[in-house]
Design a protein around this motif. Structure first.
Motif, PDB file in Angstrom:
ATOM      1  N   LEU A 133       0.793  -1.219   0.000  1.00 20.10           N
ATOM      2  CA  LEU A 133       0.000   0.000   0.000  1.00 20.10           C
ATOM      3  C   LEU A 133       0.832   1.279   0.000  1.00 20.10           C
ATOM      4  O   LEU A 133       0.481   2.260  -0.661  1.00 20.10           O
ATOM      5  CB  LEU A 133      -0.957  -0.007   1.195  1.00 20.10           C
ATOM      6  N   THR A 134       1.915   1.298   0.749  1.00 22.46           N
ATOM      7  CA  THR A 134       2.714   2.528   0.774  1.00 22.46           C
ATOM      8  C   THR A 134       3.320   2.818  -0.602  1.00 22.46           C
ATOM      9  O   THR A 134       3.433   3.990  -0.992  1.00 22.46           O
ATOM     10  CB  THR A 134       3.824   2.445   1.835  1.00 22.46           C
ATOM     11  N   ASP A 135       3.683   1.790  -1.339  1.00 19.42           N
ATOM     12  CA  ASP A 135       4.212   1.997  -2.693  1.00 19.42           C
ATOM     13  C   ASP A 135       3.134   2.553  -3.621  1.00 19.42           C
ATOM     14  O   ASP A 135       3.397   3.443  -4.435  1.00 19.42           O
ATOM     15  CB  ASP A 135       4.764   0.693  -3.260  1.00 19.42           C
ATOM     16  N   VAL A 136       1.922   2.004  -3.520  1.00 15.62           N
ATOM     17  CA  VAL A 136       0.827   2.525  -4.341  1.00 15.62           C
ATOM     18  C   VAL A 136       0.592   3.998  -4.015  1.00 15.62           C
ATOM     19  O   VAL A 136       0.457   4.838  -4.911  1.00 15.62           O
ATOM     20  CB  VAL A 136      -0.468   1.717  -4.112  1.00 15.62           C
ATOM     21  N   CYS A 137       0.554   4.313  -2.724  1.00 12.91           N
ATOM     22  CA  CYS A 137       0.305   5.699  -2.316  1.00 12.91           C
ATOM     23  C   CYS A 137       1.400   6.632  -2.820  1.00 12.91           C
ATOM     24  O   CYS A 137       1.119   7.727  -3.328  1.00 12.91           O
ATOM     25  CB  CYS A 137       0.188   5.786  -0.798  1.00 12.91           C
ATOM     26  N   HIS A 138       2.645   6.201  -2.704  1.00 13.27           N
ATOM     27  CA  HIS A 138       3.760   7.025  -3.168  1.00 13.27           C
ATOM     28  C   HIS A 138       3.684   7.255  -4.676  1.00 13.27           C
ATOM     29  O   HIS A 138       3.843   8.380  -5.165  1.00 13.27           O
ATOM     30  CB  HIS A 138       5.083   6.365  -2.798  1.00 13.27           C
ATOM     31  N   ASN A 139       3.421   6.191  -5.424  1.00 10.03           N
ATOM     32  CA  ASN A 139       3.403   6.281  -6.886  1.00 10.03           C
ATOM     33  C   ASN A 139       2.210   7.063  -7.415  1.00 10.03           C
ATOM     34  O   ASN A 139       2.296   7.699  -8.471  1.00 10.03           O
ATOM     35  CB  ASN A 139       3.403   4.879  -7.496  1.00 10.03           C
ATOM     36  N   GLU A 140       1.085   7.026  -6.685  1.00  9.79           N
ATOM     37  CA  GLU A 140      -0.139   7.661  -7.173  1.00  9.79           C
ATOM     38  C   GLU A 140      -0.425   9.001  -6.497  1.00  9.79           C
ATOM     39  O   GLU A 140      -1.453   9.620  -6.766  1.00  9.79           O
ATOM     40  CB  GLU A 140      -1.346   6.720  -6.963  1.00  9.79           C
ATOM     41  N   GLY A 141       0.457   9.451  -5.608  1.00  9.89           N
ATOM     42  CA  GLY A 141       0.235  10.725  -4.932  1.00  9.89           C
ATOM     43  C   GLY A 141      -0.908  10.691  -3.942  1.00  9.89           C
ATOM     44  O   GLY A 141      -1.611  11.686  -3.742  1.00  9.89           O
ATOM     45  N   ILE A 142      -1.110   9.544  -3.305  1.00 12.90           N
ATOM     46  CA  ILE A 142      -2.197   9.350  -2.344  1.00 12.90           C
ATOM     47  C   ILE A 142      -1.638   9.521  -0.930  1.00 12.90           C
ATOM     48  O   ILE A 142      -0.661   8.874  -0.560  1.00 12.90           O
ATOM     49  CB  ILE A 142      -2.831   7.957  -2.513  1.00 12.90           C
ATOM     50  N   GLY A 143      -2.239  10.390  -0.144  1.00 15.12           N
ATOM     51  CA  GLY A 143      -1.777  10.636   1.213  1.00 15.12           C
ATOM     52  C   GLY A 143      -2.309   9.588   2.180  1.00 15.12           C
ATOM     53  O   GLY A 143      -3.477   9.185   2.103  1.00 15.12           O
ATOM     54  N   ILE A 144      -1.461   9.136   3.099  1.00 14.75           N
ATOM     55  CA  ILE A 144      -1.846   8.132   4.088  1.00 14.75           C
ATOM     56  C   ILE A 144      -2.304   8.823   5.367  1.00 14.75           C
ATOM     57  O   ILE A 144      -1.626   9.708   5.891  1.00 14.75           O
ATOM     58  CB  ILE A 144      -0.681   7.178   4.383  1.00 14.75           C
ATOM     59  N   LEU A 145      -3.465   8.398   5.885  1.00 17.43           N
ATOM     60  CA  LEU A 145      -4.026   8.909   7.129  1.00 17.43           C
ATOM     61  C   LEU A 145      -4.131   7.738   8.107  1.00 17.43           C
ATOM     62  O   LEU A 145      -5.166   7.076   8.181  1.00 17.43           O
ATOM     63  CB  LEU A 145      -5.413   9.515   6.886  1.00 17.43           C
ATOM     64  N   PRO A 146      -3.076   7.429   8.857  1.00 19.56           N
ATOM     65  CA  PRO A 146      -3.089   6.228   9.704  1.00 19.56           C
ATOM     66  C   PRO A 146      -4.104   6.312  10.842  1.00 19.56           C
ATOM     67  O   PRO A 146      -4.190   7.332  11.540  1.00 19.56           O
ATOM     68  CB  PRO A 146      -1.660   6.186  10.273  1.00 19.56           C
ATOM     69  N   TRP A 147      -4.868   5.209  11.028  1.00 17.99           N
ATOM     70  CA  TRP A 147      -5.684   5.093  12.231  1.00 17.99           C
ATOM     71  C   TRP A 147      -5.030   4.086  13.179  1.00 17.99           C
ATOM     72  O   TRP A 147      -4.181   3.318  12.774  1.00 17.99           O
ATOM     73  CB  TRP A 147      -7.126   4.727  11.912  1.00 17.99           C
ATOM     74  N   SER A 148      -5.433   4.136  14.442  1.00 13.00           N
ATOM     75  CA  SER A 148      -4.824   3.330  15.509  1.00 13.00           C
ATOM     76  C   SER A 148      -3.309   3.533  15.560  1.00 13.00           C
ATOM     77  O   SER A 148      -2.540   2.565  15.585  1.00 13.00           O
ATOM     78  CB  SER A 148      -5.144   1.845  15.334  1.00 13.00           C
ATOM     79  N   PRO A 149      -2.840   4.770  15.606  1.00 16.15           N
ATOM     80  CA  PRO A 149      -1.396   5.008  15.577  1.00 16.15           C
ATOM     81  C   PRO A 149      -0.654   4.530  16.813  1.00 16.15           C
ATOM     82  O   PRO A 149       0.558   4.357  16.775  1.00 16.15           O
ATOM     83  CB  PRO A 149      -1.303   6.534  15.439  1.00 16.15           C
TER      84      PRO A 149
END
Length: 342
Positions: A192-208
């Protein structure tokens, strides 16, 4: 407080987001108002809720707070979500156009706003064709009811498919992903982090904070009791505690967080949150406090920056387990290729 753009958009949000899942359940209205006031006072600009939180009560509380604070709406980016059941009918859940139309209108009424800044699919829906959901998002943006679209709890292939379809069909893009992500749960890094990086998608983590484990509130071989989420639910708590307690990786991570916290003279929660805020593609970390005191402790991480050695210590202690294929050595070997020596 620090600030970043929301994924690849130009909208600016605080790197900490106030999650409201406790509102109307573990936190009463007075306590919820106090959290919102403190968050804004400390520079927070991003609030996340969902229709299913306390069966709509969380959104209602946020709406009443907004009405009681004239001008507050203009300074905040407000996010909500739809997908899970809000009634017994077959169309009272899911990501269909029928359900999401009803869900969004209900959320807008509860929040008392004309539009939400970020509307998110709360989870994948295997019954609804993905283009139907994505076209709904696009129509809602064009109608001025939402400004951006995001998703939560998608897997790697689901998120990549959504990103490709929006580009292919010329629809409003997916700008954020809201997944579980913390030092104890790093499996999103496999895809998922690779997809987000490649597509410009910001990650909003829950349960940090890993359900409280990263705050230091739980001790080895000591089942929780009292005012903790696991302690207040003995039947569920004993089982949940036993699994993580038996895993040596848990305590290796907890010890590493405690070591950095002691060195810095700050809380374990602040260290865990600071590590997460600086992970690649993370836009904003969603805080889930039950009290203002817990929120204050979390807000202490807003300006904390870990150095390279502290980050390395936490990275190594929390390294996710990797099976041999496709993510382990055998899988890496299959994908490796280098240019010939010149």
């Amino acid at each position: 407080m620090r600030y970043r753009t929301l994924g690849a958009t130009g909208t600016v949000v605080s790197t900490q987001c106030l999650g409201t899942m406790t509102f109307g359940n573990e936190t009463d209205e007075e306590g919820s108002f106090a959290q919102l006031d403190r968050f804004v006072e400390r520079g927070g600009t991003f609030v996340d809720t969902a229709d299913v939180y306390s069966a709509g009560v969380s959104e209602e509380i946020v709406g009443r707070w907004l009405r009681a604070r004239p001008g507050a709406r203009d300074s905040l980016v407000i996010a909500t979500k739809g997908r899970f059941a809000m009634g017994p009918g077959g169309n009272d859940a899911g990501l269909s156009r029928v359900h999401l139309t009803r869900a969004l209108e209900a959320s807008l009424r509860r929040l008392g706003v004309e539009a939400v800044d970020l509307y998110q699919a709360h989870a994948w829906d295997p019954l609804t064709p993905l283009p139907e959901t994505l076209r709904f998002f696009d129509d809602a943006v064009r109608a001025g009811k939402i400004r951006y679209a995001g998703v939560s709890n998608f897997t790697g292939w689901q998120l990549q498919k959504a990103a490709l379809l929006t580009a292919h069909l010329g629809l409003t893009p997916i700008v954020t992903l809201q997944p579980q992500y913390n030092l104890l749960a790093r499996d999103i890094e496999f895809e998922l982090t690779d997809v987000c990086h490649n597509e410009g998608i910001g990650i909003l983590p829950w349960s940090p904070l890993g359900g409280g484990w990263l705050t230091g509130k739980y001790r080895r071989d000591t089942p929780p009791t009292g005012a903790t989420r696991l302690g207040e639910n003995p039947e569920r708590g004993v089982e949940a505690y036993a699994g993580r307690n038996a895993d040596e990786r848990t305590w290796r991570i907890v010890d590493a967080v405690a070591e950095v916290a002691d060195k810095r003279g700050t809380s374990m929660a602040a260290v865990a949150l600071a590590w997460l805020a600086d992970r690649p593609a993370v836009t904003s970390v969603i805080l889930g406090a039950r009290t203002v005191e817990q929120l204050d402790d979390n807000l202490a991480a807003a300006d904390l920056r870990l150095d390279a050695e502290e980050t390395r210590l936490l990275d190594e202690a929390s390294a996710p387990r990797v099976a041999d294929y496709p993510y382990g050595a055998a899988g890496v070997q299959q994908r490796a290729r280098e240019l010939p020596a010149g």
